[in-house]
Design a protein around this motif. Structure first.
Motif, PDB file in Angstrom:
ATOM      1  N   THR A   1      -4.603   7.999  -9.256  1.00 30.88           N
ATOM      2  CA  THR A   1      -5.539   8.984  -9.850  1.00 30.88           C
ATOM      3  C   THR A   1      -6.984   8.531  -9.752  1.00 30.88           C
ATOM      4  OG1 THR A   1      -5.323   8.046 -12.069  1.00 30.88           O
ATOM      5  CG2 THR A   1      -3.782   9.818 -11.463  1.00 30.88           C
ATOM      6  N   GLY A   2      -7.350   8.056  -8.576  1.00 34.30           N
ATOM      7  CA  GLY A   2      -8.735   7.677  -8.354  1.00 34.30           C
ATOM      8  C   GLY A   2      -9.082   6.274  -8.773  1.00 34.30           C
ATOM      9  N   ASN A   3      -8.137   5.542  -9.388  1.00 32.91           N
ATOM     10  CA  ASN A   3      -8.373   4.169  -9.802  1.00 32.91           C
ATOM     11  C   ASN A   3      -7.436   3.245  -9.017  1.00 32.91           C
ATOM     12  OD1 ASN A   3     -10.368   4.744 -11.806  1.00 32.91           O
ATOM     13  ND2 ASN A   3      -8.704   5.507 -13.117  1.00 32.91           N
ATOM     14  N   TYR A   4      -7.508   1.962  -9.324  1.00 35.06           N
ATOM     15  CA  TYR A   4      -6.741   0.976  -8.564  1.00 35.06           C
ATOM     16  C   TYR A   4      -5.765   0.250  -9.490  1.00 35.06           C
ATOM     17  CZ  TYR A   4     -10.307   1.941  -5.123  1.00 35.06           C
ATOM     18  OH  TYR A   4     -11.130   2.584  -4.249  1.00 35.06           O
TER      19      TYR A   4
ATOM     20  N   ALA B   1     -10.425  -4.769  -9.023  1.00 35.22           N
ATOM     21  CA  ALA B   1      -8.986  -4.857  -8.782  1.00 35.22           C
ATOM     22  C   ALA B   1      -8.653  -6.096  -7.956  1.00 35.22           C
ATOM     23  CB  ALA B   1      -8.504  -3.594  -8.071  1.00 35.22           C
ATOM     24  N   LYS B   2      -9.488  -6.402  -6.956  1.00 36.10           N
ATOM     25  CA  LYS B   2      -9.247  -7.586  -6.131  1.00 36.10           C
ATOM     26  C   LYS B   2      -9.383  -8.871  -6.945  1.00 36.10           C
ATOM     27  CE  LYS B   2     -10.676  -5.727  -1.630  1.00 36.10           C
ATOM     28  NZ  LYS B   2     -11.662  -5.828  -0.526  1.00 36.10           N
TER      29      LYS B   2
ATOM     30  N   PRO C   1      -5.458  -4.191  -0.038  1.00 34.04           N
ATOM     31  CA  PRO C   1      -4.693  -5.444  -0.020  1.00 34.04           C
ATOM     32  C   PRO C   1      -3.309  -5.234  -0.647  1.00 34.04           C
ATOM     33  CG  PRO C   1      -6.907  -5.787  -0.881  1.00 34.04           C
ATOM     34  CD  PRO C   1      -6.716  -4.316  -0.792  1.00 34.04           C
ATOM     35  N   ARG C   2      -2.364  -6.035  -0.243  1.00 43.84           N
ATOM     36  CA  ARG C   2      -1.024  -5.944  -0.827  1.00 43.84           C
ATOM     37  C   ARG C   2      -1.089  -6.312  -2.303  1.00 43.84           C
ATOM     38  NH1 ARG C   2       4.394  -9.113   1.363  1.00 43.84           N
ATOM     39  NH2 ARG C   2       5.868  -8.085  -0.081  1.00 43.84           N
ATOM     40  N   GLY C   3      -0.527  -5.467  -3.127  1.00 41.50           N
ATOM     41  CA  GLY C   3      -0.595  -5.674  -4.576  1.00 41.50           C
ATOM     42  C   GLY C   3      -1.537  -4.715  -5.264  1.00 41.50           C
ATOM     43  N   ILE C   4      -2.320  -3.945  -4.468  1.00 46.57           N
ATOM     44  CA  ILE C   4      -3.235  -2.953  -5.027  1.00 46.57           C
ATOM     45  C   ILE C   4      -2.879  -1.584  -4.468  1.00 46.57           C
ATOM     46  CG2 ILE C   4      -5.626  -2.182  -5.254  1.00 46.57           C
ATOM     47  CD1 ILE C   4      -6.509  -5.053  -5.002  1.00 46.57           C
ATOM     48  N   THR C   5      -2.734  -0.603  -5.342  1.00 49.56           N
ATOM     49  CA  THR C   5      -2.452   0.766  -4.918  1.00 49.56           C
ATOM     50  C   THR C   5      -3.382   1.715  -5.637  1.00 49.56           C
ATOM     51  OG1 THR C   5      -0.754   1.001  -6.622  1.00 49.56           O
ATOM     52  CG2 THR C   5      -0.015   0.297  -4.431  1.00 49.56           C
ATOM     53  N   MET C   6      -3.564   2.896  -5.044  1.00 48.34           N
ATOM     54  CA  MET C   6      -4.400   3.921  -5.675  1.00 48.34           C
ATOM     55  C   MET C   6      -3.579   4.676  -6.719  1.00 48.34           C
ATOM     56  SD  MET C   6      -7.509   4.011  -4.471  1.00 48.34           S
ATOM     57  CE  MET C   6      -8.020   5.682  -4.876  1.00 48.34           C
TER      58      MET C   6
ATOM     59  N   ALA D   1      -8.936  -9.200 -10.156  1.00 41.05           N
ATOM     60  CA  ALA D   1      -7.776  -9.296 -11.043  1.00 41.05           C
ATOM     61  C   ALA D   1      -6.546  -9.753 -10.276  1.00 41.05           C
ATOM     62  CB  ALA D   1      -7.518  -7.944 -11.704  1.00 41.05           C
ATOM     63  N   LEU D   2      -6.364  -9.198  -9.074  1.00 42.92           N
ATOM     64  CA  LEU D   2      -5.214  -9.582  -8.259  1.00 42.92           C
ATOM     65  C   LEU D   2      -5.242 -11.070  -7.945  1.00 42.92           C
ATOM     66  CD1 LEU D   2      -2.739  -8.781  -6.561  1.00 42.92           C
ATOM     67  CD2 LEU D   2      -4.310  -8.320  -4.666  1.00 42.92           C
ATOM     68  N   HIS D   3      -6.411 -11.592  -7.542  1.00 45.76           N
ATOM     69  CA  HIS D   3      -6.534 -13.012  -7.229  1.00 45.76           C
ATOM     70  C   HIS D   3      -6.228 -13.879  -8.456  1.00 45.76           C
ATOM     71  CE1 HIS D   3      -9.450 -11.793  -3.773  1.00 45.76           C
ATOM     72  NE2 HIS D   3      -8.178 -11.650  -3.441  1.00 45.76           N
ATOM     73  N   LYS D   4      -6.724 -13.420  -9.614  1.00 42.33           N
ATOM     74  CA  LYS D   4      -6.493 -14.186 -10.856  1.00 42.33           C
ATOM     75  C   LYS D   4      -4.999 -14.276 -11.166  1.00 42.33           C
ATOM     76  CE  LYS D   4      -7.396 -13.962 -15.849  1.00 42.33           C
ATOM     77  NZ  LYS D   4      -5.972 -13.828 -16.266  1.00 42.33           N
ATOM     78  N   TYR D   5      -4.310 -13.137 -11.135  1.00 48.43           N
ATOM     79  CA  TYR D   5      -2.899 -13.127 -11.492  1.00 48.43           C
ATOM     80  C   TYR D   5      -2.050 -13.826 -10.435  1.00 48.43           C
ATOM     81  CZ  TYR D   5      -4.061  -9.941 -15.280  1.00 48.43           C
ATOM     82  OH  TYR D   5      -4.599  -9.387 -16.416  1.00 48.43           O
ATOM     83  N   GLN D   6      -2.439 -13.733  -9.138  1.00 50.60           N
ATOM     84  CA  GLN D   6      -1.710 -14.446  -8.103  1.00 50.60           C
ATOM     85  C   GLN D   6      -1.843 -15.958  -8.292  1.00 50.60           C
ATOM     86  OE1 GLN D   6      -3.470 -12.699  -4.573  1.00 50.60           O
ATOM     87  NE2 GLN D   6      -1.726 -11.269  -4.284  1.00 50.60           N
ATOM     88  N   ALA D   7      -3.050 -16.392  -8.694  1.00 56.62           N
ATOM     89  CA  ALA D   7      -3.259 -17.823  -8.956  1.00 56.62           C
ATOM     90  C   ALA D   7      -2.384 -18.293 -10.118  1.00 56.62           C
ATOM     91  CB  ALA D   7      -4.737 -18.087  -9.253  1.00 56.62           C
ATOM     92  N   GLU D   8      -2.278 -17.480 -11.168  1.00 56.25           N
ATOM     93  CA  GLU D   8      -1.437 -17.844 -12.310  1.00 56.25           C
ATOM     94  C   GLU D   8       0.030 -17.931 -11.894  1.00 56.25           C
ATOM     95  OE1 GLU D   8      -2.191 -14.998 -15.351  1.00 56.25           O
ATOM     96  OE2 GLU D   8      -4.131 -15.863 -15.934  1.00 56.25           O
ATOM     97  N   CYS D   9       0.441 -17.029 -10.993  1.00 60.21           N
ATOM     98  CA  CYS D   9       1.833 -17.071 -10.516  1.00 60.21           C
ATOM     99  C   CYS D   9       2.093 -18.371  -9.764  1.00 60.21           C
ATOM    100  CB  CYS D   9       2.115 -15.867  -9.619  1.00 60.21           C
ATOM    101  SG  CYS D   9       2.166 -14.289 -10.485  1.00 60.21           S
TER     102      CYS D   9
END
Length: 419
Positions: free
Chosen positions: A46-49, A71-72, A39-44, A74-82
């Motif tokens: 060193t094996g983590n996200y 990671a997804k 998803p946009r906002g998540i990148t690899m 967390a992304l949803h949580k921070y996008q909601a806060e934005c």
């Protein structure tokens, strides 16, 4: 009947069991091919996200997670806060948390904790205190302040607590009570100055007495006969200590810090000098030589009658090398005598001649007689080693030659008493 078991869920709505399952999944199996399909906002990374969001035109990194599912979330949580306008960058959130913890810790600084910080600062401040002075403060704190106030936060100490502490110290004498009051005042003023423990005002409100030493100076000064009597009452190897303190206006630490080489021109009566360039700090840990109080290095002229006594003392009691202490330890002749050792001898002598007289009164006697001999205020300050920036320019009017003239008058007074 089927009983449903409810599991507690975290802020993302994930139960502990679900989180354990996600944590066991291999992060590399979640996606294939260097982050392809994420998803946009998540990148690899060193094996983590790694999760990032954009807020008010800036991009913020919001953490690195082991699994794609976390990671997804967390992304949803921070996008909601934005969207809601409540987003706080994690770096700022950590800074705020650290500041809050520091503030809470500061409010809980106890008297015991601050007293040690303050005492340690006395050795390195703008006007470093001598090891002996620091040891005296430490003793006062340990004996009289910590037992009653040590566990209290600085901000919770009240004026009543201070009065109780000083009153308790009175059981050890008026002198101990004044020392406790002065120590508390200095310690809390220093805390207020830097806001230690969040302290804004000192709880020390009581008026501190100066004691009788300043209130009755004329009565405190020994007479000429008493000075001679005090010297005679001392053991032979320390009689000279009384005479030097009196006729050369030395402090007790300066007397104990004298070495053979500090005396010059002993074979020229009237021109004999003693240089004060150190004091013995027997209360320091470990005991050691240190600079004289307030860096009051000086050279003063020794009365001719006293110079003869100095020579006799050096010949009989002092080792021949220039660094040999003039008043040595009863155990080790290469080591200066301690304050306790000479204090014990002094206490026995004054009990016979002038009970209660402080050794420092000898110095006060010397400066008083020096003034009576015609010395100016500047000359008195020079001989006594009083150093003050506001009057530093006055020292240019004082000279060694003038000191010789005035000391000659002291010698006349001294010999007149001895006859």
């Amino acid at each position: 009947m089927v009983t449903a078991r409810l599991e507690s869920r975290d802020t993302f709505g994930i139960s502990q069991g679900e989180r354990r399952k996600m944590a066991t999944r291999s992060p590399r199996k979640a996606t294939k091919g260097k982050g392809k399909g994420l998803p946009r906002g998540i990148t690899m990374r060193t094996g983590n996200y790694r999760v990032r969001v954009s807020y008010e035109g800036r991009q913020y990194e919001c953490g690195i997670y082991e699994t794609l599912e976390l990671a997804k979330l967390a992304l949803h949580k921070y996008q909601a806060e934005c969207i809601l306008g409540t987003f706080v960058p994690p770096v700022e959130r950590r800074r705020q948390l650290k500041a809050m913890r520091a503030a809470n810790a500061a409010r809980n600084v106890t008297v015991a904790q601050w007293s040690q910080t303050w005492i340690e600062s006395l050795a390195t401040g703008p006007k470093p205190r001598s090891p002996g002075t620091i040891a005296s403060y430490q003793s006062t704190v340990n004996s009289h302040i910590l037992p009653g106030l040590g566990n209290k936060p600085l901000t919770e100490v009240t004026p009543d607590d201070i009065e109780d502490c000083v009153a308790t110290a009175m059981q050890s004498g008026a002198g101990a009570s004044r020392n406790v009051a002065r120590t508390l005042r200095a310690m809390f003023n220093a805390a207020v100055e830097i806001g230690a423990g969040g302290l804004e005002a000192s709880p020390v409100k009581l008026k501190i007495s100066k004691g009788t030493s300043n209130a009755r100076q004329d009565e405190e000064v020994p007479s000429l006969e008493e000075v001679n009597g005090l010297a005679a009452a001392m053991p032979p190897d320390t009689r000279l200590a009384v005479l030097l303190a009196a006729w050369c206006s030395l402090r007790v630490g300066e007397v104990l810090g004298l070495q053979r080489g500090d005396f010059k021109h002993l074979d020229q009566p009237g021109k004999t000098t003693v240089t004060i360039e150190r004091q013995w700090l027997s209360k320091a840990k470990p005991p050691a030589y240190g600079p004289p109080k307030d860096d009051s290095y000086r050279t003063v002229v020794v009365p001719a009658a006293l110079a003869r006594k100095v020579q006799a003392h050096l010949d009989r009691y002092v080792l021949p090398n220039p660094e040999a202490p003039v008043f040595h330890s009863p155990i080790d002749s290469a080591r200066p005598m301690s304050h306790n050792s000479i204090g014990k001898r002094w206490n026995e002598a004054r009990a016979k001649i002038r009970p209660g007289t402080d050794f420092h009164a000898l110095r006060h006697f010397g400066l008083t007689v020096y003034a009576q001999a015609g010395a100016t205020q500047t000359e008195i300050m020079r001989r006594g080693g009083h150093r003050d920036a506001d009057v530093a320019q006055r020292y240019q009017h004082s000279s060694l030659e003038r000191d010789q003239i005035l000391t000659a008058r002291l010698n006349d007074i001294m010999e007149g008493v001895e006859e």
